[in-house]
Write a protein that holds these residues in place. Structure first.
Motif, PDB file in Angstrom:
ATOM      1  N   PHE A  16      51.177   0.588   9.427  1.00 21.53           N
ATOM      2  CA  PHE A  16      51.834   1.822   8.977  1.00 21.53           C
ATOM      3  C   PHE A  16      52.016   1.695   7.472  1.00 21.53           C
ATOM      4  O   PHE A  16      52.854   0.934   6.994  1.00 21.53           O
ATOM      5  N   VAL A  17      51.238   2.481   6.735  1.00 24.07           N
ATOM      6  CA  VAL A  17      51.184   2.356   5.282  1.00 24.07           C
ATOM      7  C   VAL A  17      52.172   3.322   4.616  1.00 24.07           C
ATOM      8  O   VAL A  17      52.152   4.525   4.883  1.00 24.07           O
ATOM      9  N   ASP A  18      53.040   2.779   3.783  1.00 20.43           N
ATOM     10  CA  ASP A  18      53.899   3.533   2.869  1.00 20.43           C
ATOM     11  C   ASP A  18      54.807   4.580   3.539  1.00 20.43           C
ATOM     12  O   ASP A  18      54.810   5.762   3.157  1.00 20.43           O
ATOM     13  N   PHE A  62      53.061  -3.426  11.778  1.00 21.01           N
ATOM     14  CA  PHE A  62      53.144  -4.007  10.444  1.00 21.01           C
ATOM     15  C   PHE A  62      53.395  -2.872   9.445  1.00 21.01           C
ATOM     16  O   PHE A  62      52.595  -1.941   9.352  1.00 21.01           O
ATOM     17  N   ILE A  63      54.505  -2.940   8.742  1.00 24.20           N
ATOM     18  CA  ILE A  63      54.800  -1.978   7.679  1.00 24.20           C
ATOM     19  C   ILE A  63      54.101  -2.475   6.420  1.00 24.20           C
ATOM     20  O   ILE A  63      54.314  -3.622   5.994  1.00 24.20           O
ATOM     21  N   VAL A  64      53.273  -1.607   5.814  1.00 26.44           N
ATOM     22  CA  VAL A  64      52.424  -2.007   4.683  1.00 26.44           C
ATOM     23  C   VAL A  64      52.847  -1.181   3.466  1.00 26.44           C
ATOM     24  O   VAL A  64      52.319  -0.099   3.219  1.00 26.44           O
ATOM     25  N   PRO A  65      53.829  -1.671   2.695  1.00 24.39           N
ATOM     26  CA  PRO A  65      54.451  -0.845   1.662  1.00 24.39           C
ATOM     27  C   PRO A  65      53.826  -1.001   0.277  1.00 24.39           C
ATOM     28  O   PRO A  65      53.387  -2.081  -0.127  1.00 24.39           O
ATOM     29  N   ILE A 114      57.251  -6.684   7.933  1.00 22.57           N
ATOM     30  CA  ILE A 114      57.130  -5.999   6.646  1.00 22.57           C
ATOM     31  C   ILE A 114      56.273  -6.858   5.731  1.00 22.57           C
ATOM     32  O   ILE A 114      56.615  -7.998   5.409  1.00 22.57           O
ATOM     33  N   VAL A 115      55.138  -6.312   5.335  1.00 27.92           N
ATOM     34  CA  VAL A 115      54.171  -7.025   4.506  1.00 27.92           C
ATOM     35  C   VAL A 115      54.634  -6.983   3.058  1.00 27.92           C
ATOM     36  O   VAL A 115      55.373  -6.081   2.641  1.00 27.92           O
ATOM     37  N   GLY A 123      46.307  -2.505   1.149  1.00 31.03           N
ATOM     38  CA  GLY A 123      47.407  -3.265   1.718  1.00 31.03           C
ATOM     39  C   GLY A 123      47.101  -4.739   1.870  1.00 31.03           C
ATOM     40  O   GLY A 123      48.002  -5.535   2.172  1.00 31.03           O
ATOM     41  N   PHE A 124      45.830  -5.120   1.672  1.00 28.19           N
ATOM     42  CA  PHE A 124      45.429  -6.523   1.789  1.00 28.19           C
ATOM     43  C   PHE A 124      45.407  -7.256   0.453  1.00 28.19           C
ATOM     44  O   PHE A 124      45.742  -8.438   0.387  1.00 28.19           O
ATOM     45  N   ALA A 125      44.978  -6.575  -0.612  1.00 26.00           N
ATOM     46  CA  ALA A 125      44.777  -7.253  -1.895  1.00 26.00           C
ATOM     47  C   ALA A 125      46.101  -7.780  -2.443  1.00 26.00           C
ATOM     48  O   ALA A 125      47.058  -7.024  -2.624  1.00 26.00           O
ATOM     49  N   ASN A 126      46.139  -9.086  -2.697  1.00 27.63           N
ATOM     50  CA  ASN A 126      47.308  -9.744  -3.304  1.00 27.63           C
ATOM     51  C   ASN A 126      48.573  -9.617  -2.461  1.00 27.63           C
ATOM     52  O   ASN A 126      49.686  -9.630  -2.990  1.00 27.63           O
TER      53      ASN A 126
END
Length: 208
Positions: A16-18, A62-65, A114-115, A123-126
């Protein structure tokens, strides 16, 4: 692209992005730009249905903020993008602000992960997302959130490159225009997504 997929609860995760107020709430800084498309696809209801269904199925969330803005974020950067500079100017998702808080309907629940915040579109980079998914032996990711042609698309592309099976939920995202949604889903998604489903199609495919 609607390749049948088996969403084994032990191998699948919802990304779940942003889910910030600035994107999803009346009064949010970016809500006026996504509101027309969000209302047209029934975004909020679909996100609620998906969140309830995946948790009921035992699928981890997974929360991808995105990074929460601070005034001097890019002061010493060599080459921030125009997109980053534009967001910084209006302090989108500002740290410590209401807009940088979770939309109350989509806040993390007990057991969610929470990522670490992403600075760009992926959401993966760094971040620690790949490591956290691998520790859960996740092979299939389901993408929802904001927005279709930036963070959703970039996170999906990165997931594909890392070897994940990627499902895009077409009516559980939005964009600044119908044209941007069409480009994201009809032109770009076939190059990275293994499945592009509606919310109803996804719910039918989840384990009972």
């Amino acid at each position: 692209m609607n390749t049948p997929a088996i969403y084994d609860a032990g191998r699948t995760a919802l990304l779940f992005v942003d889910p910030y107020n600035d994107f999803l709430s009346e009064g949010g800084k970016l809500w006026p730009r996504v509101a027309e498309v969000a209302r047209a696809v029934g975004l909020h209801d679909n996100l609620r249905r998906i969140g309830a269904a995946v948790r009921a199925a035992g699928i981890p969330v997974f929360i991808v903020p995105h990074h929460r803005a601070e005034p001097d974020d890019f002061r010493n950067w060599d080459h921030p993008t125009p997109y980053q500079l534009g967001a910084a100017k209006v302090q989108v998702f500002a740290k410590g602000s209401w807009g940088g808080e979770w939309h109350p309907d989509f806040a993390p629940q007990p057991g969610d992960t929470i990522v670490k915040e992403h600075w760009g579109a992926s959401g993966f980079a760094n971040t620690d997302l790949d490591m956290l998914l691998k520790q859960r032996r996740v092979s299939h990711v389901i993408l929802v959130g904001l927005i279709a042609n930036t963070c959703i698309e970039c996170t999906g592309r990165f997931a594909n490159e890392l070897g994940y099976h990627v499902t895009l939920v077409r009516d559980a995202t939005a964009a600044f225009s119908a044209e941007a949604m069409r480009a994201a889903h009809e032109i770009n998604a076939p190059s990275y997504a293994h499945a592009a489903l509606s919310t109803a199609e996804l719910l039918d495919a989840l384990p009972r």
